[in-house]
Design an enzyme around this catalytic site. Structure first.
Site, short mmCIF file in Angstrom:
data_model
loop_
_atom_site.label_atom_id
_atom_site.label_comp_id
_atom_site.label_asym_id
_atom_site.label_seq_id
_atom_site.Cartn_x
_atom_site.Cartn_y
_atom_site.Cartn_z
N GLN A 182 -2.48 -3.40 -2.70
CA GLN A 182 -2.66 -2.44 -3.70
C GLN A 182 -1.54 -1.74 -4.25
O GLN A 182 -1.39 -1.12 -5.33
CB GLN A 182 -3.42 -1.12 -2.82
CG GLN A 182 -4.71 -1.48 -2.43
CD GLN A 182 -5.21 -0.28 -1.48
OE1 GLN A 182 -6.15 0.37 -1.86
NE2 GLN A 182 -4.85 -0.50 -0.26
N ILE B 181 2.14 -2.00 -6.27
CA ILE B 181 2.61 -2.19 -7.60
C ILE B 181 4.14 -2.40 -7.28
O ILE B 181 4.58 -2.83 -8.56
CB ILE B 181 2.43 -1.17 -8.71
CG1 ILE B 181 2.91 0.15 -8.49
CG2 ILE B 181 0.80 -1.11 -8.89
CD1 ILE B 181 2.67 1.21 -9.57
N ASP B 182 4.69 -2.32 -6.29
CA ASP B 182 6.09 -2.78 -5.95
C ASP B 182 6.22 -3.97 -5.74
O ASP B 182 5.40 -4.88 -5.81
CB ASP B 182 6.67 -1.96 -5.15
CG ASP B 182 6.02 -2.07 -3.51
OD1 ASP B 182 5.67 -1.13 -2.93
OD2 ASP B 182 5.98 -3.32 -3.08
N HIS C 214 -3.79 -3.98 -8.10
CA HIS C 214 -3.72 -2.91 -8.84
C HIS C 214 -2.64 -2.87 -9.95
O HIS C 214 -2.10 -2.14 -10.62
CB HIS C 214 -3.26 -1.62 -8.08
CG HIS C 214 -4.70 -1.17 -7.27
ND1 HIS C 214 -4.76 -0.26 -6.32
CD2 HIS C 214 -5.94 -1.43 -7.36
CE1 HIS C 214 -5.88 0.09 -5.86
NE2 HIS C 214 -6.80 -0.84 -6.62
N1 APR Z 1 3.89 3.07 8.38
C1 APR Z 1 2.22 2.74 8.45
N2 APR Z 1 1.46 3.53 7.59
C2 APR Z 1 2.15 4.58 6.95
C3 APR Z 1 3.32 4.84 6.88
C4 APR Z 1 4.39 3.98 7.57
N3 APR Z 1 5.66 4.16 7.67
N4 APR Z 1 3.55 6.05 6.24
C5 APR Z 1 2.43 6.47 5.75
N5 APR Z 1 1.25 5.49 6.21
C6 APR Z 1 -0.01 5.54 5.82
C7 APR Z 1 -0.53 6.95 5.86
O1 APR Z 1 -0.99 7.50 7.10
C8 APR Z 1 -1.86 6.65 4.96
O2 APR Z 1 -3.01 6.39 5.67
O3 APR Z 1 -0.10 4.76 4.81
C9 APR Z 1 -1.28 5.23 4.03
C10 APR Z 1 -1.08 5.64 2.59
O4 APR Z 1 -2.09 6.05 1.93
P1 APR Z 1 -2.17 6.23 0.33
O5 APR Z 1 -1.01 7.27 -0.04
O6 APR Z 1 -3.73 6.72 0.11
O7 APR Z 1 -1.92 5.03 -0.29
P2 APR Z 1 -2.94 3.86 -0.59
O8 APR Z 1 -3.80 3.79 0.51
O9 APR Z 1 -2.06 2.65 -0.65
O10 APR Z 1 -3.54 4.47 -1.92
C11 APR Z 1 -4.77 3.46 -2.46
O11 APR Z 1 -4.73 4.85 -4.55
O12 APR Z 1 -3.53 6.23 -5.81
C12 APR Z 1 -4.20 4.95 -5.79
O13 APR Z 1 -3.62 2.96 -6.89
C13 APR Z 1 -3.35 3.59 -5.92
O14 APR Z 1 -2.90 1.76 -4.85
C14 APR Z 1 -3.14 3.19 -4.74
C15 APR Z 1 -4.37 3.44 -4.15
#
Ligand code: APR
Length: 243
Positions: A95, A97-98, A113
């Site tokens: 998901q 974009i990096d 994404h």
């Molecule tokens: N190691 C493992 N997990 C981690 C760490 C870490 N160091 N730091 C944070 N997390 C977990 C958090 O607990 C959280 O459950 O990563 C998850 C990040 O969740 P989000 O911030 O919601 O990111 P993501 O799930 O990738 O979002 C999905 O939402 O905004 C849109 O398009 C965007 O691709 C993105 C999509």
């Protein structure tokens, strides 16, 4: 003793896998959506309303990604190692974009994404590499149209890339790993339910904390990605996929 099961494997990653590389997640307390209104920068309506604001938001994140201290971490490296050891059996859907998975060496990779370092022409859909200060007012190198270049990123309300290929891989996999995602955004958040509906694969969540879909996984490994992902990959390479 039957040989260890080696695949096929589908891996889904989210922003959490890049957190320890210095890139912000979206929904943690210090996440991007705590600072910026996603309606303004991650929707087609926001881009139509203020393209300069959107370009500035993504140009800022591009420069952050390209700074010297942002590089793949041990979790990205472990997934690249798994693909190298079990070539053709590992399909990585991110998901994110990096470009940290590419820089770690992952090849069989799909950015559902989109990608921060690419732009797309709204007139002809051609995709071009991004370079500094490239914005909507520039000409498209493919069709020559001006004013249609946009980030090659899937915004809320738009169809993610590669959904047919992803659905086919989910239907065939023996292992589904979900790493560093909160399970908030569909269709990615629904992948585990699709795999479990078919019932032939082992499903594992590796995350800092239980995601919204945590109860759907057969196995859950909580902790920072740079610790839990290399350890899980080592287990897979040693013992194969749990039956
Ligand atoms: N190691 C493992 N997990 C981690 C760490 C870490 N160091 N730091 C944070 N997390 C977990 C958090 O607990 C959280 O459950 O990563 C998850 C990040 O969740 P989000 O911030 O919601 O990111 P993501 O799930 O990738 O979002 C999905 O939402 O905004 C849109 O398009 C965007 O691709 C993105 C999509």
């Amino acid at each position: 003793m039957s040989p260890p099961r080696t695949g096929p494997i589908v891996i889904l990653t989210g922003a959490g896998i890049s957190k320890e590389s210095g890139l912000d997640t979206f929904r943690d307390a210090d996440g991007i959506w705590a600072r910026v209104n996603l309606e303004d920068v991650a929707t087609p309506e926001g881009f139509a309303r203020d393209p300069e604001l959107v370009q500035a938001f993504y140009n800022d994140r591009r420069r952050g990604l390209q700074s010297d201290n942002v590089r793949p971490n041990a979790a990205h490296d472990a997934l690249a190692r798994l693909e190298a050891e079990w070539a053709d059996e590992v399909f990585l859907v991110t998901q994110n974009i990096d470009d940290l998975h590419e820089r770690a060496g992952s090849r069989n990779l799909l950015h559902m994404h989109g990608e921060l370092l690419k732009v797309r022409c709204g007139a002809c859909a051609a995709v071009h590499p991004w370079h500094d200060n490239l914005g909507a007012e520039h000409d498209c190198a493919a069709c020559g149209e001006t004013g249609h270049l946009r980030p090659d990123i899937v915004w809320f309300g738009e169809m993610p890339f590669g959904m047919e290929r992803i659905a086919d891989a989910l239907d065939r996999c023996a292992l589904f790993l979900s790493i560093g995602t909160s399970g908030t955004v569909y269709p990615a958040a629904g992948f585990v339910a699709e795999v479990e509906r078919l019932g032939q694969a082992h499903t594992v969540e590796l995350n800092m904390e239980a995601s919204l879909g945590a109860t759907l996984f057969r196995e859950s490994v909580l902790g920072p990605a740079t610790r839990v992902v290399p350890a899980y990959v080592e287990r897979l390479l040693t013992d194969g996929i749990p039956r």
